[in-house]
Design an enzyme around this catalytic site. Structure first.
Site, short mmCIF file in Angstrom:
data_model
loop_
_atom_site.label_atom_id
_atom_site.label_comp_id
_atom_site.label_asym_id
_atom_site.label_seq_id
_atom_site.Cartn_x
_atom_site.Cartn_y
_atom_site.Cartn_z
N HIS A 23 -3.62 -4.94 0.37
CA HIS A 23 -2.97 -5.51 1.56
C HIS A 23 -3.04 -7.03 1.55
CE1 HIS A 23 -2.44 -1.72 3.83
NE2 HIS A 23 -3.53 -1.33 3.20
N CYS A 40 0.83 -1.20 0.00
CA CYS A 40 0.00 0.00 0.00
C CYS A 40 0.87 1.25 0.00
CB CYS A 40 -0.99 -0.05 1.16
SG CYS A 40 -2.47 0.89 0.83
N GLU A 63 -1.49 -9.00 3.27
CA GLU A 63 -1.28 -9.57 4.61
C GLU A 63 -2.57 -10.01 5.28
OE1 GLU A 63 -0.76 -6.39 3.79
OE2 GLU A 63 -1.27 -4.98 5.40
N1 GLN Z 1 -2.15 6.75 2.92
C1 GLN Z 1 -2.17 6.04 1.68
C2 GLN Z 1 -3.51 6.14 0.99
O1 GLN Z 1 -4.49 6.49 1.59
C3 GLN Z 1 -1.79 4.57 1.89
C4 GLN Z 1 -2.72 3.82 2.78
C5 GLN Z 1 -2.16 2.56 3.33
O2 GLN Z 1 -0.96 2.32 3.31
N2 GLN Z 1 -3.01 1.71 3.89
O3 GLN Z 1 -3.62 5.87 -0.18
#
Ligand code: GLN
Length: 551
Positions: A507, A381, A509
């Protein structure tokens, strides 16, 4: 009619109530029962999505896009069954629902009160999980500690619920701590008081699970049975354990599964537990020999719970590869001065998710280091976003490259909001959340790792890769190997000619399981192991040297 198991906690928080509930879920599922789960959190936030990771640890995202308590991650990993939005309820949600009904006039002029309106709403949420999961047994974990003001409506709701559905269908387990005092003795007094507290609101536990640093002996169990008015067999010892994944076996051995089955009147209806697969998993964890050191470069590292699923996913993949994972927690802010010695000697690096600018420059430096030195890197992410920012800075020959999350006026917003996202005012629940499909480019590393053309993965982010920079980055070796089905959203980036350099906008994970590690973590660990071997680090330890990192 499903059965219900409530798990409350006494004496102190952080006793491992979530692990205990999840482990009980595993041993009930091992008897062929369909197990549903519910975590009730007594705080007033609607969900943990807007809470600081320091307050709450990781926010676990479900397939259907709910931002939930991290205990749901334990439930999924242990019970091996996906949960949904219905599996986490907070006081904020309960009050929200009741107040919405009140404004709509649903209460027909009646006075709206904690009892019965709030308690009815809580009971309805318990029934909802039972309905939606069609479970044989619903496990309900009550957050907080008995005696907290916030928990009272939940405990009252459980008291009523037990009468509503019939006592034979409900088991109440109270988890407590036996502290060790200066004389070396374990003490039962706090347990007695905490059970007394439960009884004062009309709840008598059927089973007491006693946490302690060592197994508790029969004298102590007899004492707890006597003072807390539970059967001797129903006092279960749960000592500290070397790995969280060994807890289901420990609890099964101490008879918890059998006791719960008996209390629910299911003894004649369910077979003996089949824990063979779980046993071999635990045996593997105990005997893996090749050390593998993975760096986790984050900004919430003082609270490792903030990266719970990431850390577990690394471990799952490492164990499957025969490795003993060692995690090095690296504060990304410490890299910002330019001293990268904290990264020395790592076999692989994971850059996890984050919100806000703090710590970003350190992550970008870490990415530059791993990219230019051929160190296997997995970006999750925000990790992907840092990979993109780093390469774009090189490609454009300027540092005026950023995400519009950090700098709305940056010259090169390589990570940006989509036009339709720009007017959103609310911070809660307005991100891209939950499961979305991702189409993999044939022949890419991602495609090889997954071994299938389309995958579904869970998201939690607001910003996206800015397509205006696709061609530029492509010409610098970046491959956009995973895209949304319409081709508009970049889901995966990877670098050609690097041993392993891959970032995901989602994600992965959240989908790794101890017995089924996530394919991308498997690919990453394989590359890290190859790196360790090439550097002469992957030397098997002897049994005597071995210290297994407790999960
Ligand atoms: N802050 C970033 C976004 O909103 C990444 C979010 C994250 O890593 N979960 O796109």
């Amino acid at each position: 009619m499903p059965k219900f198991v409530f798990v409350t906690g006494g004496v102190t928080s952080s006793l491992g109530k979530g692990i205990t509930a999840a482990s009980l879920g595993r041993i009930l599922a091992a008897r062929g029962l369909a197990v549903g789960s519910l975590k009730m959190d007594p705080y007033l936030n609607v969900d943990p999505g807007t809470m600081s990771p320091y307050q709450h640890g990781e926010v676990f995202v479900t397939e259907d896009g709910a931002e939930t308590d991290l205990d749901l991650g334990h439930y999924e990993r242990f019970i091996d069954r996906n949960v949904t939005r219905a599996s986490n309820v907070t006081t904020g949600q309960i009050y929200n629902a009741v107040i919405t009904k009140e404004r709509r006039g649903d209460y027909l002029g009646g006075t709206v009160q904690v009892i019965p309106h709030i308690t009815n709403e809580i009971k309805e949420r318990i029934h909802r999980v039972a309905r939606e999961t069609r479970a044989d047994v619903v496990l309900v974990e009550v957050g907080g500690t008995v005696g907290d003001i916030e928990s009272l409506p939940y405990l009252e709701a459980i008291r009523q619920f037990r009468n509503d559905v019939g006592r034979q269908n409900v088991v109440i387990i109270h988890l407590t701590l036996l502290p060790r005092v200066a004389t070396g003795e374990l003490k039962t007094k706090p347990t007695q008081h905490s059970v007394k507290e439960l009884r004062s609101i009309g709840l008598q536990p059927d089973i007491v699970v006693a946490r302690a640093d060592q197994p508790i002996d029969d004298d102590l169990r007899e004492k707890i049975a006597l003072f807390c008015d539970v059967k001797l067999d129903n006092v279960v010892s749960e000592p500290d354990c070397w790995s969280i994944y060994a807890v289901p076996l420990q609890l099964e051995e101490s008879g918890l599964g059998r006791t719960v089955i008996e209390e629910l009147g299911l003894t004649d209806r369910v077979p003996e537990p089949d824990l063979d697969e779980w046993r071999s998993l635990v045996e593997r964890i105990r005997t893996v020999r090749i050390p593998l050191e993975i760096g986790l470069v984050g900004k919430y590292i003082e609270l490792q719970d903030a990266y719970l699923s990431v850390a577990e996913s690394i471990r799952h993949a490492a164990w499957a590869a025969g490795c003993r994972p060692q995690l090095r927690w690296i504060d990304s802010e410490k890299l910002e001065g330019g001293d990268l010695s904290l990264l020395a000697g790592l076999d692989g690096v994971v850059i996890p998710g984050a919100f806000g600018y703090r710590g970003i420059e350190g992550k970008v430096r870490a990415v530059r280091h791993t990219r230019t030195n051929g160190i296997p890197t997995l970006g999750l992410c925000m990790g992907l976003q840092c990979m993109v920012i780093e390469l774009a800075r090189k490609a454009l020959g300027t540092d005026e490259v950023s995400s519009s999350e950090f700098d709305s006026f940056t010259r090169h917003p390589v990570i940006d909001l989509l036009p339709e996202q720009r007017d959103l005012a609310d911070k809660g629940g307005t991100m891209r959340l939950g499961s979305y499909p991702c189409v993999l480019q044939p022949g890419s590393r991602a495609h090889k790792a997954y071994g299938q053309p389309i995958v579904l993965e869970r998201h939690r982010h607001r910003y996206e890769f800015n397509n205006a920079y696709r061609e530029l980055l492509q010409s610098h070796g970046m491959r956009f190997s995973g895209l949304s089905p319409d081709g508009r959203l970049v889901e995966i980036v990877e670098l050609e000619g690097h041993p392993f350099f891959l970032g995901t906008q989602y994600h992965p994970e959240f989908k790794s399981r101890p017995n089924r590690p996530h394919p991308l973590f498997v690919g990453f660990v394989e590359a890290a192991l190859a790196n360790a071997r090439a550097s002469g680090r992957a030397v098997e330890t002897s049994a005597a040297q071995r210290t297994v990192e407790a999960g």
